[in-house]
Scaffold this motif. Structure first.
Motif: not given
Length: 268
Positions: A71-72, A75-76, A78-79, A102-103, A198, A202
């Motif tokens: 999931r992390l 997220v990364d 998709s951003e 994901i959910r 995370k 980043n």
């Protein structure tokens, strides 16, 4: 030997603690994470340099993982398009079990050693690309299998794990091993381990994008203007760069679609 991420919590009888004691304990453990990440900066640097070199040649960056780690990665990935203006298929997050996972957890998805490579083949992955395996435990079969096949096909491999000497790290050319110690809640790697991953994600994606020229000074000049807040932020950037009024800067930004293009047009 019990993996660090599975070791017993340093806190006993947490079910008997007060709200304040629980929150304080979690916070105390969280404060150790940045220090663990700092020790890994040389590993992160090596991975960032290698990924950047591939992406400068037209390669893409893929994350593969299961559960929280997967999931992390999603997220990364998709951003990156809204933040840096890259194409949606330039940084890709793949989670074991597909987008449903994901959910909602998908039973046994992480235990399939073949599926990660099949998932990567969907994107016609090739030698210019990079694959980073995300696995707090460092033992996820889905990730191990994906990295092994990627390496066999001359694809750059890296990983972010939270145990030392793991099978996942053994399959990665550029391993990042952030050992954060036992979790406050024994074995709950969504906590410190997830925070560590995370932070590293980043650092990695931001550094790579800066070195790919997606940042000017300290500004996100290629960000997508997807809402009024970002249009205002972009307008302020254009104002500052060109030394022009707000209305003029906003008009340039809307006409040209990005801070970079608006500034270039205003300098002509």
């Amino acid at each position: 030997m019990i993996r660090t991420t599975e070791q017993d919590s340093l806190y006993n009888n947490i079910d008997q603690m007060s709200f304040r004691e629980i929150l304080t304990g979690i916070n105390q453990e969280d404060q150790t994470v940045p220090h663990a990440v700092a020790k890994c900066i040389p590993q992160i640097e090596n991975l960032a340099v290698a990924v950047t070199e591939r992406m400068k040649e037209g390669g893409r960056l893929f994350y593969i993982g299961a559960g929280t780690s997967g999931r992390l990665g999603v997220v990364d990935a998709s951003e990156c398009p809204p933040t840096f203006g890259v194409a949606f298929d330039e940084v890709v997050g793949i989670i074991a079990g597909g987008d449903t996972a994901i959910r909602r957890a998908v039973e046994n998805a992480e235990d399939d050693t073949e599926q990660a490579w099949n998932d990567l083949l969907y994107y016609q992955i090739g030698p210019k690309d990079s694959v980073i395996g995300l696995a707090a435990s460092g033992t996820t079969p889905y990730v191990i299998g994906g990295l092994k096949k990627a390496a066999e096909n001359q694809i750059l491999t890296g990983c972010i794990v939270c145990n030392s000497g793991s099978p996942v790290a053994a399959e990665a050319q550029y391993p990042v091993e952030v050992v954060v110690g036992p979790e406050f809640l024994t074995g709950s790697t969504r906590m410190k381990s997830g925070t560590a991953q995370k932070l590293v994600l980043n650092m990695l994606s931001t550094t790579v994008m800066i070195k790919l020229g997606k940042v000017k000074g300290n500004k996100m000049v290629d960000m997508q203007l997807t809402n009024s807040k970002l249009v205002d932020r972009g307008t302020q950037m254009v104002m500052a760069e060109l030394q022009i009024p707000y209305e003029q800067a906003e008009a340039l930004l809307i006409e040209h679609g990005s801070v970079r293009k608006a500034v270039e047009a205003g300098q002509i």
